[in-house]
Design an enzyme around this catalytic site. Structure first.
Site, short mmCIF file in Angstrom:
data_model
loop_
_atom_site.label_atom_id
_atom_site.label_comp_id
_atom_site.label_asym_id
_atom_site.label_seq_id
_atom_site.Cartn_x
_atom_site.Cartn_y
_atom_site.Cartn_z
N GLU A 74 81.32 45.00 24.75
CA GLU A 74 80.40 44.01 25.30
C GLU A 74 80.93 42.58 25.15
OE1 GLU A 74 76.50 44.62 23.65
OE2 GLU A 74 76.19 46.47 24.80
N HIS A 111 26.60 47.71 40.17
CA HIS A 111 27.16 46.68 39.30
C HIS A 111 27.30 45.35 40.02
CE1 HIS A 111 28.38 48.44 35.45
NE2 HIS A 111 28.64 49.56 36.09
N ASP A 167 30.19 55.26 30.61
CA ASP A 167 29.75 53.88 30.46
C ASP A 167 29.02 53.66 29.14
OD1 ASP A 167 30.77 52.91 32.83
OD2 ASP A 167 28.92 53.19 33.97
N TYR A 210 35.77 39.77 25.33
CA TYR A 210 34.90 39.21 26.36
C TYR A 210 33.89 40.26 26.83
CZ TYR A 210 33.11 36.75 30.37
OH TYR A 210 32.26 36.12 31.26
N HIS A 254 79.54 40.37 16.57
CA HIS A 254 78.63 41.44 16.15
C HIS A 254 79.36 42.42 15.24
CE1 HIS A 254 76.03 39.89 19.26
NE2 HIS A 254 75.12 40.85 19.08
N THR A 274 34.19 46.63 39.07
CA THR A 274 34.26 48.07 38.85
C THR A 274 34.54 48.86 40.13
OG1 THR A 274 33.14 49.92 37.73
CG2 THR A 274 31.81 48.56 39.19
N GLU A 310 39.87 53.17 38.63
CA GLU A 310 39.34 52.89 37.29
C GLU A 310 38.62 54.13 36.77
OE1 GLU A 310 36.20 49.78 35.16
OE2 GLU A 310 36.09 50.15 37.32
N HIS A 311 37.67 54.62 37.53
CA HIS A 311 36.94 55.85 37.20
C HIS A 311 37.22 56.87 38.31
CE1 HIS A 311 34.26 52.42 35.93
NE2 HIS A 311 34.36 53.05 34.77
N GLN A 366 27.85 53.05 40.45
CA GLN A 366 28.82 51.98 40.24
C GLN A 366 28.62 50.85 41.25
OE1 GLN A 366 30.92 52.03 37.37
NE2 GLN A 366 29.33 53.60 37.13
N GLN A 373 36.84 30.37 31.56
CA GLN A 373 36.90 29.41 30.47
C GLN A 373 36.89 30.09 29.10
OE1 GLN A 373 34.66 29.55 32.94
NE2 GLN A 373 32.61 28.92 32.30
#
Length: 448
Positions: A432, A278, A378, A135, A437, A253, A344-345, A275, A199
């Site tokens: 167990e 944005h 970036d 995306y 097993h 961001t 994030e940064h 930033q 979507q």
């Protein structure tokens, strides 16, 4: 007259806050945002699953003002976009691709074989997923750089089927921005869709069937969805996680800067603004133990915000609850506060910036010193700019080659190697209360 910036102050000096206390104290977006988005996103996902192409048409008209027959971008539109690309922009994209490929190619982990005894071998093989959906956001800006950040690590991982989605643009005939199409074409991506927001995530996660007439093709579901976006995209990724893999919840961001009295107020302000442009919801946070620096940064923010192109957007972001200055007692509390914020940064603008950066434990990406601004990451550092936001860097990583790989373990034991550990298997299966097993092992050595 423009109102003064409301770049608020949070003072944690002397508070001796725990990790939880610091997390509660640092600036964040208002808490209801994700919850408010979730209901709307669930409705979108349900509509796409139930009505496929019809729902995508309705959503493109409602959100983007675009009428569509089918969201697939024609091949000739991709080629035309690349042919019409500004040569300087093409050269910049090609250099960004070159650097990103160098870094991504070096990230691929090696397969391993471990011999635990004669005839006892356990291997780990890294295998790419079959298909990914990438995306690339639209909205207030154009992000051909995000095409590179999504596509290059997928190619380096060896993914064979790559689909890309970006919002349709009314100004460009209902197609994504031509620079985004050009970047996709430059990287050899042929399957591109004009689909935006939640979507797009739903279409990738669940797939879209072909229409009953067979005239309109469907969209095959993917194994992994990646890419940044707004709160609706991040929420959609959270809701489809488990149906598909995701990279991280890369939402709106954010930048954090840890600075001391040695930092340049002009550089700190410029990077906070970079930033903030944005999105009005973007977060810009300064952590410092210097009241003098904080005061000088405020002056610079006023001056530079007034002069920048997207001044209104920047001022709104800097004045929001998600932005501000956090005054800390000293560098130690500053590091703790940055780890609690998990940006994030994260830029480090202190004395011995490299040494301080090495002590940070929670950040999507760390930018060291005056000449490693977030803008470098970036576009052209070689690193990836698709990074976790909203504190999720405390437990998740930025987009990288391993996002598109699975580690498959292969167990290959001979008869004698199994026999050597058979007694241990029987003992543990008994402990167990799972005796079958153990019997699945002992049956292999029973007299026939």
């Amino acid at each position: 007259m423009t109102a003064a910036l409301n770049f608020r102050t949070v003072d944690v000096r002397g508070a001796h806050l725990s990790l939880a206390g610091l997390r509660a104290a640092v600036p964040r977006a208002q808490s209801g945002t994700m919850a408010d988005a979730e209901g709307k996103v669930l409705d979108i996902i349900s509509a796409v699953r139930a009505r496929g192409i019809g729902a995508l048409r309705e959503l493109a008209l409602a959100f983007d003002g675009v009428e569509q027959t089918h969201p697939r971008v024609p091949a000739e539109a991709l080629r035309a976009a690349l042919e019409g690309l500004d040569p300087a922009v093409r050269a910049a994209l090609e250099e960004s691709i070159r650097r990103a490929r160098s870094f991504a190619d070096a990230q691929r982990p090696a397969n391993i074989d471990v011999e635990l005894g004669e005839g006892a071998v356990v291997s780990q093989n890294w295998v790419p997923v079959a298909r990914v959906g990438l995306y690339v956001p639209g909205g207030l800006a154009v992000y051909p750089s995000s095409v590179i950040m999504n596509v290059v690590p997928a190619l380096a991982a060896g993914v064979e089927s790559i689909a890309l989605a970006s919002p349709p643009q009314k100004n460009f005939g209902g197609l994504p921005h031509p620079t985004i199409l050009a970047a996709a074409c430059l990287l050899g991506i042929e399957e591109v869709y004009a689909i935006g927001g939640a979507q797009a995530i739903a279409a990738f996660a669940y797939g879209i069937p072909a229409d009953a007439s067979g005239n309109l093709p469907g969209i095959d579901p993917v194994d992994v969805v990646t890419g940044p976006g707004n709160i609706f995209v991040a929420t959609a990724k959270r809701l489809v996680k488990g149906v598909v893999g995701i990279d991280s919840e890369a939402g709106t961001t954010e930048i954090a800067i840890l600075a001391d009295s040695t930092a340049s107020p002009a550089l700190v302000a410029a990077d906070l603004i970079s930033q903030a442009e944005h999105d009005p919801k973007a977060a810009s946070v300064l952590f410092t133990d210097s009241e003098a620096l904080a005061a000088e940064v405020r002056v610079e923010l006023e001056r530079q915000a007034a002069a920048t192109k997207h001044s209104s957007r920047v001022r709104e972001a800097l004045s929001g609850p998600q932005s501000g200055v956090v005054l800390v007692e000293d560098l130690e509390q500053g590091i703790a506060a940055c780890d609690a914020y998990a940006a994030e940064h994260l830029e480090i603008m202190t004395a011995d910036a490299a040494g301080v950066a090495a002590r940070i434990r929670s950040a999507g990406a760390i930018f060291v010193g005056d000449y490693s601004p977030v803008s470098l990451g970036d576009y052209c550092a070689g690193s990836n700019h698709v990074l976790p936001t909203s504190g999720t860097a405390a437990f998740s990583s930025g987009l990288n080659v391993t996002t598109f790989l699975r580690a498959i373990q292969v167990i290959n034991y001979s008869r004698s190697a199994l026999e050597q550990v058979s007694g241990h298997i029987v003992s543990l299966s008994g402990a167990e209360d799972l005796p079958a097993h153990g019997e699945a092992v002992t049956v292999r050595f029973a007299a026939r």
